[in-house]
Motif scaffolding. Structure first.
Motif, PDB file in Angstrom:
ATOM      1  N   GLU A   1       7.117  14.321  -5.534  1.00 27.43           N
ATOM      2  CA  GLU A   1       6.963  13.809  -6.897  1.00 27.43           C
ATOM      3  C   GLU A   1       6.860  12.284  -6.955  1.00 27.43           C
ATOM      4  OE1 GLU A   1      11.480  14.278  -6.313  1.00 27.43           O
ATOM      5  OE2 GLU A   1       9.642  15.127  -5.507  1.00 27.43           O
ATOM      6  N   PHE A   2       7.154  11.606  -5.842  1.00 29.60           N
ATOM      7  CA  PHE A   2       7.176  10.145  -5.826  1.00 29.60           C
ATOM      8  C   PHE A   2       5.952   9.544  -5.157  1.00 29.60           C
ATOM      9  CE2 PHE A   2      11.776  11.087  -5.961  1.00 29.60           C
ATOM     10  CZ  PHE A   2      12.089  10.378  -7.108  1.00 29.60           C
ATOM     11  N   VAL A   3       5.546   8.402  -5.674  1.00 30.22           N
ATOM     12  CA  VAL A   3       4.623   7.502  -4.996  1.00 30.22           C
ATOM     13  C   VAL A   3       5.534   6.520  -4.255  1.00 30.22           C
ATOM     14  CG1 VAL A   3       2.932   5.669  -5.330  1.00 30.22           C
ATOM     15  CG2 VAL A   3       2.847   7.725  -6.767  1.00 30.22           C
ATOM     16  N   VAL A   4       5.305   6.329  -2.969  1.00 30.75           N
ATOM     17  CA  VAL A   4       6.116   5.398  -2.179  1.00 30.75           C
ATOM     18  C   VAL A   4       5.222   4.237  -1.783  1.00 30.75           C
ATOM     19  CG1 VAL A   4       7.628   5.081  -0.196  1.00 30.75           C
ATOM     20  CG2 VAL A   4       7.500   7.331  -1.298  1.00 30.75           C
ATOM     21  N   LEU A   5       5.533   3.069  -2.321  1.00 33.51           N
ATOM     22  CA  LEU A   5       4.786   1.855  -2.004  1.00 33.51           C
ATOM     23  C   LEU A   5       5.544   1.092  -0.919  1.00 33.51           C
ATOM     24  CD1 LEU A   5       3.906   0.655  -5.618  1.00 33.51           C
ATOM     25  CD2 LEU A   5       2.551   2.089  -4.077  1.00 33.51           C
ATOM     26  N   LEU A   6       4.817   0.618   0.080  1.00 33.86           N
ATOM     27  CA  LEU A   6       5.426  -0.099   1.199  1.00 33.86           C
ATOM     28  C   LEU A   6       4.888  -1.515   1.247  1.00 33.86           C
ATOM     29  CD1 LEU A   6       7.277   0.451   3.757  1.00 33.86           C
ATOM     30  CD2 LEU A   6       5.108   0.457   5.013  1.00 33.86           C
ATOM     31  N   ALA A   7       5.787  -2.483   1.373  1.00 32.82           N
ATOM     32  CA  ALA A   7       5.408  -3.892   1.521  1.00 32.82           C
ATOM     33  C   ALA A   7       5.505  -4.272   2.990  1.00 32.82           C
ATOM     34  CB  ALA A   7       6.325  -4.773   0.683  1.00 32.82           C
ATOM     35  N   ARG A   8       4.519  -5.004   3.446  1.00 37.02           N
ATOM     36  CA  ARG A   8       4.516  -5.513   4.821  1.00 37.02           C
ATOM     37  C   ARG A   8       4.261  -7.007   4.805  1.00 37.02           C
ATOM     38  NH1 ARG A   8       4.002  -1.587   8.834  1.00 37.02           N
ATOM     39  NH2 ARG A   8       3.320   0.450   8.099  1.00 37.02           N
ATOM     40  N   ASN A   9       4.956  -7.686   5.693  1.00 37.35           N
ATOM     41  CA  ASN A   9       4.658  -9.081   6.022  1.00 37.35           C
ATOM     42  C   ASN A   9       4.029  -9.022   7.404  1.00 37.35           C
ATOM     43  OD1 ASN A   9       5.634 -10.351   3.719  1.00 37.35           O
ATOM     44  ND2 ASN A   9       7.722 -10.396   4.499  1.00 37.35           N
TER      45      ASN A   9
ATOM     46  N   CYS B   1      18.773  10.068   1.270  1.00 37.69           N
ATOM     47  CA  CYS B   1      17.713   9.077   1.040  1.00 37.69           C
ATOM     48  C   CYS B   1      16.376   9.559   1.598  1.00 37.69           C
ATOM     49  CB  CYS B   1      18.113   7.737   1.653  1.00 37.69           C
ATOM     50  SG  CYS B   1      19.517   6.957   0.829  1.00 37.69           S
ATOM     51  N   LEU B   2      16.401  10.220   2.746  1.00 36.81           N
ATOM     52  CA  LEU B   2      15.165  10.717   3.349  1.00 36.81           C
ATOM     53  C   LEU B   2      14.517  11.789   2.471  1.00 36.81           C
ATOM     54  CD1 LEU B   2      13.231  10.538   5.722  1.00 36.81           C
ATOM     55  CD2 LEU B   2      14.651  12.213   6.918  1.00 36.81           C
ATOM     56  N   VAL B   3      15.333  12.665   1.904  1.00 35.56           N
ATOM     57  CA  VAL B   3      14.800  13.679   0.995  1.00 35.56           C
ATOM     58  C   VAL B   3      14.098  13.007  -0.184  1.00 35.56           C
ATOM     59  CG1 VAL B   3      15.467  15.490  -0.655  1.00 35.56           C
ATOM     60  CG2 VAL B   3      16.378  15.512   1.675  1.00 35.56           C
ATOM     61  N   ARG B   4      14.705  11.968  -0.723  1.00 36.75           N
ATOM     62  CA  ARG B   4      14.087  11.236  -1.847  1.00 36.75           C
ATOM     63  C   ARG B   4      12.761  10.604  -1.423  1.00 36.75           C
ATOM     64  NH1 ARG B   4      16.372  10.833  -7.208  1.00 36.75           N
ATOM     65  NH2 ARG B   4      15.524   8.760  -7.294  1.00 36.75           N
ATOM     66  N   CYS B   5      12.775   9.944  -0.269  1.00 38.87           N
ATOM     67  CA  CYS B   5      11.563   9.256   0.185  1.00 38.87           C
ATOM     68  C   CYS B   5      10.418  10.228   0.454  1.00 38.87           C
ATOM     69  CB  CYS B   5      11.862   8.442   1.446  1.00 38.87           C
ATOM     70  SG  CYS B   5      12.944   7.030   1.144  1.00 38.87           S
ATOM     71  N   ARG B   6      10.744  11.421   0.897  1.00 40.87           N
ATOM     72  CA  ARG B   6       9.721  12.426   1.187  1.00 40.87           C
ATOM     73  C   ARG B   6       9.365  13.281  -0.025  1.00 40.87           C
ATOM     74  NH1 ARG B   6      11.997  14.519   7.036  1.00 40.87           N
ATOM     75  NH2 ARG B   6      10.950  12.914   8.278  1.00 40.87           N
ATOM     76  N   GLY B   7      10.033  13.058  -1.141  1.00 38.24           N
ATOM     77  CA  GLY B   7       9.806  13.881  -2.328  1.00 38.24           C
ATOM     78  C   GLY B   7       8.369  13.802  -2.799  1.00 38.24           C
TER      79      GLY B   7
ATOM     80  N   ASP C   1       0.849  -1.178   0.000  1.00 32.01           N
ATOM     81  CA  ASP C   1       0.000   0.000   0.000  1.00 32.01           C
ATOM     82  C   ASP C   1       0.885   1.228   0.000  1.00 32.01           C
ATOM     83  OD1 ASP C   1      -2.287   1.525   0.013  1.00 32.01           O
ATOM     84  OD2 ASP C   1      -3.145   0.543   1.766  1.00 32.01           O
ATOM     85  N   LEU C   2       0.273   2.390  -0.044  1.00 31.47           N
ATOM     86  CA  LEU C   2       1.039   3.625   0.037  1.00 31.47           C
ATOM     87  C   LEU C   2       1.724   3.728   1.399  1.00 31.47           C
ATOM     88  CD1 LEU C   2      -1.405   6.215  -1.551  1.00 31.47           C
ATOM     89  CD2 LEU C   2       0.765   5.432  -2.490  1.00 31.47           C
ATOM     90  N   ALA C   3       2.969   4.154   1.386  1.00 32.49           N
ATOM     91  CA  ALA C   3       3.684   4.396   2.633  1.00 32.49           C
ATOM     92  C   ALA C   3       3.082   5.625   3.309  1.00 32.49           C
ATOM     93  CB  ALA C   3       5.164   4.626   2.354  1.00 32.49           C
ATOM     94  N   LEU C   4       3.158   5.633   4.620  1.00 34.02           N
ATOM     95  CA  LEU C   4       2.716   6.780   5.411  1.00 34.02           C
ATOM     96  C   LEU C   4       3.929   7.639   5.739  1.00 34.02           C
ATOM     97  CD1 LEU C   4       0.440   4.785   7.882  1.00 34.02           C
ATOM     98  CD2 LEU C   4      -0.259   5.988   5.786  1.00 34.02           C
ATOM     99  N   ASP C   5       3.678   8.870   6.149  1.00 28.72           N
ATOM    100  CA  ASP C   5       4.780   9.754   6.555  1.00 28.72           C
ATOM    101  C   ASP C   5       5.658   9.093   7.611  1.00 28.72           C
ATOM    102  OD1 ASP C   5       3.829  11.663   4.813  1.00 28.72           O
ATOM    103  OD2 ASP C   5       2.906  12.898   6.357  1.00 28.72           O
ATOM    104  N   THR C   6       5.051   8.298   8.474  1.00 29.94           N
ATOM    105  CA  THR C   6       5.798   7.633   9.551  1.00 29.94           C
ATOM    106  C   THR C   6       6.695   6.505   9.030  1.00 29.94           C
ATOM    107  OG1 THR C   6       3.882   6.220   9.957  1.00 29.94           O
ATOM    108  CG2 THR C   6       4.104   8.195  11.333  1.00 29.94           C
TER     109      THR C   6
END
Length: 152
Positions: free
Chosen positions: A45-53, A37-43, A7-12
């Motif tokens: 312009e990006f969609v950040v998808l997060l995988a969880r088990n 790396c943090l600047v990129r992740c918070r950009g 799903d989409l990553a959260l700010d946290t």
């Protein structure tokens, strides 16, 4: 083994993503520190998808909607050491390939020294279409890879 949820990553989640990037290759070799790396992740312009088990974060993917000639571009993908070899990377790639249903193509770059990742991308149908020698660091190339997305 159950497939990870994506799903989409959260700010946290962004600090976890940046920590994962900055402490693993290829970003170590490419000289990317935590702040970069943090600047990129918070950009924005990006969609950040997060995988969880289950409740555990397992990996993430940075996706730019129009990064290469108007097509989606996977800017980064990382899987935690504990989740490697469990299909998390493939699941993240599949999610990215579905994320923009109108997209007909998707691109990514992989460093020449990141042979394991390149093999995964090839197994998933990505084809090398270009090479950028000495692009990020001297002595290493970035391989441009492309996949034509099958749409109904």
């Amino acid at each position: 083994m159950t497939a990870p949820t994506i799903d989409l990553a959260l700010d946290t989640d962004f600090e976890w993503c940046a920590q994962l990037m900055s402490t693993n290759d290829p970003w170590l070799t490419l000289g990317r520190d935590f702040e970069t790396c943090l600047v990129r992740c918070r950009g924005p312009e990006f969609v950040v998808l997060l995988a969880r088990n289950g409740e555990q974060r397992a990996g993430f993917l940075l996706l730019h909607p129009t990064g290469v000639a108007g097509s989606p571009y996977i800017a980064a993908i990382a899987v935690s050491a504990a989740a490697r070899g469990q299909g998390v990377g493939s699941a993240l790639l599949a999610a990215a390939e579905r994320w923009f249903p109108a997209a007909r193509h998707i691109f990514l770059c992989v460093s020449s020294f990141n042979t394991r990742a390149k093999k995964l991308y090839e197994l998933r149908g990505y084809v090398q279409v270009g090479e950028l020698p000495d692009y990020v660091i001297a002595g290493a190339s970035e391989f441009i890879m492309h996949k034509r997305l099958e749409r109904p």
